[in-house]
Design an enzyme around this catalytic site. Structure first.
Site, short mmCIF file in Angstrom:
data_model
loop_
_atom_site.label_atom_id
_atom_site.label_comp_id
_atom_site.label_asym_id
_atom_site.label_seq_id
_atom_site.Cartn_x
_atom_site.Cartn_y
_atom_site.Cartn_z
N HIS A 1 1.83 1.92 -3.41
CA HIS A 1 0.77 2.61 -4.17
C HIS A 1 0.85 4.12 -3.94
CE1 HIS A 1 -1.75 -0.16 -6.32
NE2 HIS A 1 -1.92 -0.95 -5.25
N GLU B 1 0.83 -1.21 0.00
CA GLU B 1 0.00 0.00 0.00
C GLU B 1 0.86 1.26 0.00
OE1 GLU B 1 -3.08 -0.36 -0.83
OE2 GLU B 1 -2.77 -2.52 -0.60
#
Length: 182
Positions: free
Chosen positions: A145, A142
């Site tokens: 990202h 994450e």
């Protein structure tokens, strides 16, 4: 319930590759709406976490459900604002997949075996935790990202991408993408 459309690779690759901006105002109605949209969207998917860029918002916000290790119970969703890694263990290769790249998986992505991170919770509290195994992999994914990095960028061997394929026997098998083209 405001489920947002997930941004899908490759048609939206440019959006997924943008670096996200830090959140400076925690008392913002748009931030609260973003957090709820992320929770609703993750709740509607089969995934362990989601980051704001996956719904087209380039703010450093992610939602995670830790407890992904074999012996752990899944935890409630945790909001992570401006998460950052403080320390990380040696990389190990292992499983990776992404809601924005559906039905493509690998067991070849190097990620830290453990990490310590710091973030701000949605209530403004400081969060400092150590994660191991799959939970560390999830958070590292994450944060990637938020930095515009996809798991495909970390592959050691691009031929080690798999997709589920239903066999003649009705069972689903994982098949390498390169073998489907032959």
């Amino acid at each position: 319930m405001a489920v947002k459309r997930l941004i899908y690779f490759p048609q939206d690759e440019a959006l997924l590759r943008q670096k996200s901006r830090r959140v400076s105002n925690l008392k913002n109605k748009r931030l609260k709406r973003l957090i709820q949209d992320l929770k609703d969207t993750l709740d509607s998917q089969r995934g362990a976490a989601i980051a704001a860029p996956q719904i087209g918002v380039h703010k450093r916000v992610a939602i995670a459900k830790f407890g992904q290790n074999d012996d752990a119970a899944e935890e409630p969703m945790l909001t992570l604002i401006n998460p950052e890694i403080i320390e990380a263990g040696a990389p190990e290769t292992g499983f990776d997949g992404c809601l924005s790249i559906p039905d493509i998986y690998t067991w070849d992505t190097p990620r830290p075996s453990w990490l310590r991170f710091r973030a701000t919770g949605e209530d403004g509290s400081d969060i400092i935790r150590r994660l191991e195994g799959m939970d560390a992999r999830v958070l590292h994914h994450e944060i990637d990202h938020l930095d515009g990095i996809l798991f495909l960028d970390r592959l050691q061997d691009p031929d080690e991408l798999y997709t589920p394929v239903e066999g003649d026997d009705g069972k689903t098998n994982m098949v390498r993408l390169v073998d489907l083209g032959r």
